[in-house]
Write a protein that holds these residues in place. Structure first.
Motif, PDB file in Angstrom:
ATOM      1  N   ASP A 245       0.793  -1.232   0.000  1.00  0.00           N
ATOM      2  CA  ASP A 245       0.000   0.000   0.000  1.00  0.00           C
ATOM      3  C   ASP A 245       0.828   1.286   0.000  1.00  0.00           C
ATOM      4  N   GLY A 246       2.007   1.245  -0.575  1.00  0.00           N
ATOM      5  CA  GLY A 246       2.853   2.430  -0.557  1.00  0.00           C
ATOM      6  C   GLY A 246       2.241   3.642  -1.234  1.00  0.00           C
ATOM      7  N   ASP A 247       1.460   3.423  -2.287  1.00  0.00           N
ATOM      8  CA  ASP A 247       0.913   4.548  -3.052  1.00  0.00           C
ATOM      9  C   ASP A 247      -0.096   5.378  -2.283  1.00  0.00           C
ATOM     10  N   ASN A 248      -0.729   4.803  -1.259  1.00  0.00           N
ATOM     11  CA  ASN A 248      -1.710   5.594  -0.525  1.00  0.00           C
ATOM     12  C   ASN A 248      -1.286   5.931   0.906  1.00  0.00           C
ATOM     13  N   MET A 249      -0.123   5.430   1.341  1.00  0.00           N
ATOM     14  CA  MET A 249       0.362   5.788   2.674  1.00  0.00           C
ATOM     15  C   MET A 249       0.987   7.185   2.670  1.00  0.00           C
ATOM     16  N   ILE A 250       0.926   7.852   3.817  1.00  0.00           N
ATOM     17  CA  ILE A 250       1.598   9.144   3.942  1.00  0.00           C
ATOM     18  C   ILE A 250       2.999   8.920   4.499  1.00  0.00           C
ATOM     19  N   ALA A 251       3.896   9.841   4.195  1.00  0.00           N
ATOM     20  CA  ALA A 251       5.270   9.753   4.685  1.00  0.00           C
ATOM     21  C   ALA A 251       5.329  10.175   6.147  1.00  0.00           C
ATOM     22  N   LEU A 252       6.141   9.468   6.913  1.00  0.00           N
ATOM     23  CA  LEU A 252       6.279   9.778   8.338  1.00  0.00           C
ATOM     24  C   LEU A 252       6.709  11.229   8.537  1.00  0.00           C
ATOM     25  N   ASP A 253       7.571  11.731   7.680  1.00  0.00           N
ATOM     26  CA  ASP A 253       8.043  13.109   7.820  1.00  0.00           C
ATOM     27  C   ASP A 253       6.947  14.145   7.565  1.00  0.00           C
ATOM     28  N   ASP A 254       5.859  13.724   6.921  1.00  0.00           N
ATOM     29  CA  ASP A 254       4.756  14.653   6.644  1.00  0.00           C
ATOM     30  C   ASP A 254       3.666  14.606   7.714  1.00  0.00           C
ATOM     31  N   ALA A 255       3.804  13.680   8.654  1.00  0.00           N
ATOM     32  CA  ALA A 255       2.712  13.447   9.605  1.00  0.00           C
ATOM     33  C   ALA A 255       2.472  14.643  10.523  1.00  0.00           C
ATOM     34  N   TYR A 256       3.538  15.290  10.998  1.00  0.00           N
ATOM     35  CA  TYR A 256       3.330  16.384  11.952  1.00  0.00           C
ATOM     36  C   TYR A 256       2.521  17.520  11.337  1.00  0.00           C
ATOM     37  N   GLU A 257       2.911  17.953  10.161  1.00  0.00           N
ATOM     38  CA  GLU A 257       2.192  19.069   9.527  1.00  0.00           C
ATOM     39  C   GLU A 257       0.741  18.698   9.256  1.00  0.00           C
ATOM     40  N   LEU A 258       0.520  17.492   8.747  1.00  0.00           N
ATOM     41  CA  LEU A 258      -0.847  17.061   8.451  1.00  0.00           C
ATOM     42  C   LEU A 258      -1.674  16.973   9.721  1.00  0.00           C
ATOM     43  N   PHE A 259      -1.170  16.307  10.734  1.00  0.00           N
ATOM     44  CA  PHE A 259      -1.922  16.145  11.975  1.00  0.00           C
ATOM     45  C   PHE A 259      -2.174  17.489  12.655  1.00  0.00           C
ATOM     46  N   SER A 260      -1.203  18.379  12.577  1.00  0.00           N
ATOM     47  CA  SER A 260      -1.357  19.711  13.178  1.00  0.00           C
ATOM     48  C   SER A 260      -2.494  20.476  12.508  1.00  0.00           C
ATOM     49  N   ASN A 261      -2.529  20.442  11.188  1.00  0.00           N
ATOM     50  CA  ASN A 261      -3.595  21.132  10.461  1.00  0.00           C
ATOM     51  C   ASN A 261      -4.957  20.504  10.756  1.00  0.00           C
ATOM     52  N   LEU A 262      -4.987  19.193  10.857  1.00  0.00           N
ATOM     53  CA  LEU A 262      -6.250  18.507  11.148  1.00  0.00           C
ATOM     54  C   LEU A 262      -6.731  18.815  12.560  1.00  0.00           C
ATOM     55  N   LYS A 263      -5.807  18.914  13.493  1.00  0.00           N
ATOM     56  CA  LYS A 263      -6.183  19.244  14.875  1.00  0.00           C
ATOM     57  C   LYS A 263      -6.779  20.652  14.945  1.00  0.00           C
ATOM     58  N   LYS A 264      -6.192  21.590  14.230  1.00  0.00           N
ATOM     59  CA  LYS A 264      -6.730  22.958  14.209  1.00  0.00           C
ATOM     60  C   LYS A 264      -8.143  22.965  13.633  1.00  0.00           C
ATOM     61  N   LEU A 265      -8.332  22.235  12.556  1.00  0.00           N
ATOM     62  CA  LEU A 265      -9.659  22.177  11.943  1.00  0.00           C
ATOM     63  C   LEU A 265     -10.651  21.497  12.871  1.00  0.00           C
ATOM     64  N   PHE A 266     -10.226  20.413  13.505  1.00  0.00           N
ATOM     65  CA  PHE A 266     -11.092  19.689  14.430  1.00  0.00           C
ATOM     66  C   PHE A 266     -11.566  20.603  15.560  1.00  0.00           C
ATOM     67  N   ASP A 267     -10.642  21.339  16.153  1.00  0.00           N
ATOM     68  CA  ASP A 267     -10.989  22.234  17.256  1.00  0.00           C
ATOM     69  C   ASP A 267     -11.943  23.322  16.792  1.00  0.00           C
ATOM     70  N   SER A 268     -11.760  23.814  15.570  1.00  0.00           N
ATOM     71  CA  SER A 268     -12.661  24.838  15.044  1.00  0.00           C
ATOM     72  C   SER A 268     -14.061  24.293  14.832  1.00  0.00           C
ATOM     73  N   VAL A 269     -14.144  23.069  14.292  1.00  0.00           N
ATOM     74  CA  VAL A 269     -15.447  22.450  14.059  1.00  0.00           C
ATOM     75  C   VAL A 269     -16.162  22.197  15.385  1.00  0.00           C
ATOM     76  N   GLN A 270     -15.406  21.768  16.402  1.00  0.00           N
ATOM     77  CA  GLN A 270     -16.025  21.491  17.702  1.00  0.00           C
ATOM     78  C   GLN A 270     -16.577  22.739  18.359  1.00  0.00           C
ATOM     79  N   SER A 271     -16.026  23.899  17.999  1.00  0.00           N
ATOM     80  CA  SER A 271     -16.479  25.155  18.609  1.00  0.00           C
ATOM     81  C   SER A 271     -17.733  25.710  17.948  1.00  0.00           C
ATOM     82  N   LEU A 272     -18.147  25.146  16.837  1.00  0.00           N
ATOM     83  CA  LEU A 272     -19.314  25.664  16.115  1.00  0.00           C
ATOM     84  C   LEU A 272     -20.621  25.292  16.830  1.00  0.00           C
TER      85      LEU A 272
END
Length: 272
Positions: A245-272
């Motif tokens: 499944d290499g073609d659909n996995m994300i790179a470990l080095d990209d995980a922090y930026e992705l997770f950080s952006n998702l956490k910000k979005l999650f917190d914003s959605v929860q505040s609505l």
């Protein structure tokens, strides 16, 4: 909204939960590297973290494809991860007799999408008393998941998660209907959105599956906007070198930026 308790946190509650790790166990070094870095990232971002890896991939496109180290060795390696990094573990199994053995290590037993209708699998998982994560088959509508969850409920286990991972759309393609998140939540179950398998192109390479990794962030963000409170990612230090499944996995080095952006979005959605 119903939640499922795991150790000291709730899956489906007001804090983001991420299931993440490599598709399949390749070796100890890679396994430990992923577990260490992903836990550090989630701890820093205040995200609930569950480590994921498979000891066997029994549904590979080719008989010659790498499947993993197998049940006994794989569970020992997952137990090492669990003890060394103090993380809960989720892994899938493929035959009913494996459930009790897997439950000795795993905190969450995962039913593979292709096997989600198999009554014996669901009952065996339920009887362990562990959390059961049912991956929605690519061939099912979200409405059909109610009867599958009921098999677990009727086996005296109400610790149920349902994972959305896309629906077959023509040949070698999947599409995600974001309505599924609300539909399943209205049944009373926390939804896990599998962002990496949802961009898979099943059998797209003939003897292996392809994938469109570039769409993982888009789908993950869309799922959070639609109300998902748990996400699933397969992560590898070098996706192009991965044995599965290499073609659909994300790179470990990209995980922090992705997770950080998702956490910000999650917190914003929860505040609505």
């Amino acid at each position: 909204m119903k939640t499922v308790q795991l150790n000291n946190f709730e899956i489906g509650g007001d804090k983001l939960t991420i299931f993440a790790g490599p598709c399949v166990i390749e070796n100890s070094d890679m396994l430990f590297l992923c577990a260490q870095k992903l836990k550090e990232i989630c701890d820093k971002l205040d995200i609930n973290y569950i480590f994921k890896a498979s000891f066997d991939k029994a549904n590979r496109s080719s008989i010659n494809s790498y499947r993993g180290p197998g049940l006994e060795i794989g569970l020992n390696m997952l137990n090492e991860v669990k003890q060394k990094f103090n993380v809960p573990v989720v892994t899938d199994f493929h035959e009913p007799f494996q459930a009790q053995m897997v439950a000795q290590v795993a905190d969450v037993l995962q039913i593979p999408a292709f096997l989600c209708r198999q009554t014996d699998m669901l009952v065996a998982a339920a009887k362990t008393g562990k959390i059961v994560n049912i991956k929605k088959g690519q061939f099912l509508s979200p409405y059909q998941m109610s009867s599958l969850a009921k098999k677990v409920l009727d086996s005296n286990n109400d610790k149920i998660l349902i994972t959305e991972r896309g629906t077959s759309f023509g040949y070698n393609n999947l599409v995600v209907d974001m309505r599924a998140i609300q539909i399943i939540q209205e049944m009373g179950y926390p939804v896990v959105f599998d962002a990496t398998h949802s961009v898979q192109l099943p059998g797209g390479r003939g003897e292996s599956s392809g994938g469109e990794r570039k769409f993982v962030p888009l789908l993950a963000k869309s799922a959070i906007a639609a109300g998902a409170r748990a996400l699933f990612f397969e992560v590898h230090p070098c996706p192009s070198c991965a044995k599965c499944d290499g073609d659909n996995m994300i790179a470990l080095d990209d995980a922090y930026e992705l997770f950080s952006n998702l956490k910000k979005l999650f917190d914003s959605v929860q505040s609505l």
